[in-house]
Design an enzyme around this catalytic site. Structure first.
Site, PDB file in Angstrom:
ATOM      1  N   ASN A 232      60.922  41.798  85.072  1.00 12.97           N
ATOM      2  CA  ASN A 232      60.598  42.359  83.769  1.00 12.97           C
ATOM      3  C   ASN A 232      61.503  43.514  83.365  1.00 12.97           C
ATOM      4  OD1 ASN A 232      59.272  43.601  85.996  1.00 12.97           O
ATOM      5  ND2 ASN A 232      58.067  44.808  84.572  1.00 12.97           N
ATOM      6  N   GLY A 281      50.121  35.349  77.835  1.00 14.85           N
ATOM      7  CA  GLY A 281      50.182  34.885  76.442  1.00 14.85           C
ATOM      8  C   GLY A 281      51.111  35.716  75.575  1.00 14.85           C
ATOM      9  N   CYS A 406      54.114  49.784  81.676  1.00 18.12           N
ATOM     10  CA  CYS A 406      53.073  50.353  82.529  1.00 18.12           C
ATOM     11  C   CYS A 406      53.502  51.697  83.105  1.00 18.12           C
ATOM     12  CB  CYS A 406      52.754  49.411  83.677  1.00 18.12           C
ATOM     13  SG  CYS A 406      52.765  47.699  83.219  1.00 18.12           S
TER      14      CYS A 406
END
Lengths: 483, 101
Positions: A232, A281, A406
């Site tokens: 990521n 999603g 995060c």
């Protein structure tokens, strides 16, 4: 249109006036701004998304109090504009086609998909199952192997903790990498508290694991290997097929966190021998709050569920399936499989334009991650002699991040970049650019011009940069200790 | 003869679909969706330009009709909840969409 007519028929006087007045406004607006006109019937009901969020007194949108060290004020003279979105790894905009598929299930078709006694349940169940097929076909799976979850974090937790706890006693060892997402690392930490052994593989300078390291780490009691598909932060693609082949030959389960990979690069769970695969999603232009987990049926993977209750989703994930979200995820997957080649070609082109555009105008810019085995939509650049956070703050017009959302509140350098062996100063000077389906050439050019301008400005202020210009090798300097 | 007739009928139907799709795509209030819808429409029609199989053409027309319905609904929603413009939509960056088709 019909909405407007309805109100007219009911004779709501103030509304009537506004509906009547609006065509004129629209006509005037159309003369001044020829490009885009709000249709008259719409303007009566139009509401800004920001307006709905605001309270009586207008508040400035700033990070919440928990976000450390950030003071956000708007740029002068640009008070009514939004920054360009370039943080596609954090989340992506919901595709209008996805929203279109979801809306019926948020309005008229509200049945519980698990209701077996009436048509409300049947129609929703049918849609949820159709979506399940779309998800399965995107990764070459069977629809019976798909479990809906709340997102990739839950999918990762369920597969890692679920497999480990089921086979506990017989097998006690898990292998993962240092560059995994926080939720994988944290699940492993919880398991090591429960008595499991966890091996965290290191990665090379390019961010890829070495197959020899993996082979060497495998033990007779290894139950699970969990390695992410696309990272990521730096976008590197791990050699899934090789890992899968090795794991299958040793009868070890292979889990991959494919939140950043599904829909962007071709994935086939059978060809790659993947046993468990996590899907999110909102990373693929779908809704937030939904994800899926692929669980192989042959050879069967057994899991201990995290949630117990009604026994939905083959008992692996109790709780009513969020039908509108599931439908949205299915539609996002359908579009992704249809558009993957088109999107990939475009994202690649924009990515090359961005990297070439910045590197041709600014020196000492390094791309983190492997040069070839990388998803082009994730561009992680280190700007030497520039502090990443200062650059982020300077680039107010662009929504960017230095790493994962995060951890974006902490000022620590990214653990992923440190795992690559990056020096602290290079890890501190990195910025991640996320390019997606809706990114335009115009946006890329805008980003290039802003980045170039601000890097130059910040370097001009930097004494280190001055020394580099004078030919001093900074790494050789012995800094005096503070008294 | 009959294939010439159907292809002429297809031609006008395709052109009208193309125009409607572009027209409604340009109504998206959100910059990125508007740009995508216009670009995707152009690229899709362009890619299918030399298709001659009537069955495939029919299937594509059917798909485009469904897409048109989606674009009509979603551009309306985009207008209903539109927010502030992006920085590059300010005057100096403005780009004329309507003039291009």
């Amino acid at each position: 249109m019909s909405f407007a007519r309805l109100t007219l028929a009911r004779g709501a006087a103030p509304m009537l006036r506004s509906v009547r007045a609006s065509p004129q406004i629209a006509r005037i607006a159309s003369m001044a701004v020829p490009r885009f006109v709000v249709s008259p019937s719409v303007s009566a009901f139009h509401t800004g998304a920001k307006r709905m969020q605001a309270t009586e007194t207008q508040v400035l949108i700033t990070p919440s109090a928990e976000s450390l060290g950030f003071e956000v004020s708007r740029a002068e003279g640009e008070s009514n504009t939004r920054p360009i979105y370039m943080d596609m790894q954090a989340t992506s905009p919901t595709d209008p086609r996805v929203l279109d598929a979801m809306l019926p299930y948020m309005t008229e078709l509200y049945g519980n998909p698990h209701s077996r006694t009436h048509s409300y349940g049947w129609e929703t169940e049918k849609a949820v199952d159709k979506a399940r097929e779309e998800i399965a076909s995107l990764i070459g799976a069977d629809s019976k192997e798909i479990v809906y979850t709340s997102g990739a974090t839950e999918s990762n937790n369920l597969s890692i903790k679920g497999v480990a706890r089921f086979y506990k006693g017989k097998k006690n060892h898990i292998i993962t990498t240092q560059t995994e997402h926080k939720c994988v690392l944290d699940s492993c930490r919880v398991l090591s508290d429960e008595g499991f052994d966890v091996t965290y593989l290191s990665v090379g300078k390019n961010g890829l694991i070495s197959m020899d390291d993996l082979k060497a780490a495998i033990r007779p009691d290894t139950v699970l290997v969990s390695i992410m598909a696309v990272n990521n932060e730096i976008g590197v693609i791990q050699p899934l097929e090789e890992i899968g082949k090795l794991c299958r030959s040793k009868k070890i389960f292979f889990h991959t966190d494919a939140a950043q990979a599904v829909g962007k690069i071709p994935i086939d769970v059978n060809k790659m021998n993947i046993d468990l695969l996590s899907i999110s999603g909102h990373k693929i232009y779908g809704p937030k709050g939904v994800g899926a987990l692929y669980v192989r049926r042959r050879p069967r993977v057994r899991l201990v569920p995290l949630l117990t209750g009604g026994g939905q989703e083959r008992g692996l994930r109790s709780g009513t399936v969020a039908a509108p979200l599931a439908v949205g995820l299915g539609e996002a997957c359908r579009i992704a499989s249809e558009e993957m080649a088109y999107d990939h070609e475009r994202v690649k082109r924009l990515s090359e334009r961005l990297v070439a555009g910045i590197q041709s105008k600014v020196s000492h810019v390094f791309r983190n991650g492997d040069e070839v085995q990388t998803y082009p939509g994730c561009v992680n650049l280190s700007f030497a002699y520039v502090e990443g956070e200062s650059l982020l703050m300077a680039l107010k017009d662009i929504a960017l991040s230095s790493g994962s959302a995060c951890t974006s509140a902490s000022l620590e350098p990214s653990y992923v970049l440190r795992a690559l062996g990056a020096e602290d100063d290079m890890a501190h000077s990195s910025i991640r650019f996320g390019i997606g389906r809706f990114t335009t050439e115009e946006e890329i050019d805008f980003v290039i011009s802003r980045v170039v301008a601000h890097v130059d400005k910040l370097r001009e202020m930097s004494p280190l940069w001055e020394m580099v210009q004078e030919g001093i090798d900074i790494s050789k300097i012995e800094w005096a200790q503070h008294a | 003869m009959s294939s010439a007739v159907t292809s002429a009928a297809h031609r006008s139907q395709v052109l009208s679909l193309y125009r409607s799709l572009l027209h409604h795509s340009s109504k998206f209030a959100a910059y990125n969706f508007r740009d995508y819808a216009i670009r995707r429409t152009r690229d899709a029609f362009h890619a299918a330009k030399s298709e001659s199989d009537p069955e495939k053409i029919q299937a594509m027309i059917h798909k485009a009709q469904k897409e048109l319905e989606v674009v009509k609904r979603q551009s309306l929603i985009s207008q209903l909840y539109s927010g502030e413009k992006l920085v590059l939509e300010t005057s100096k960056h403005q780009r004329n969409f309507i003039g291009r088709h």
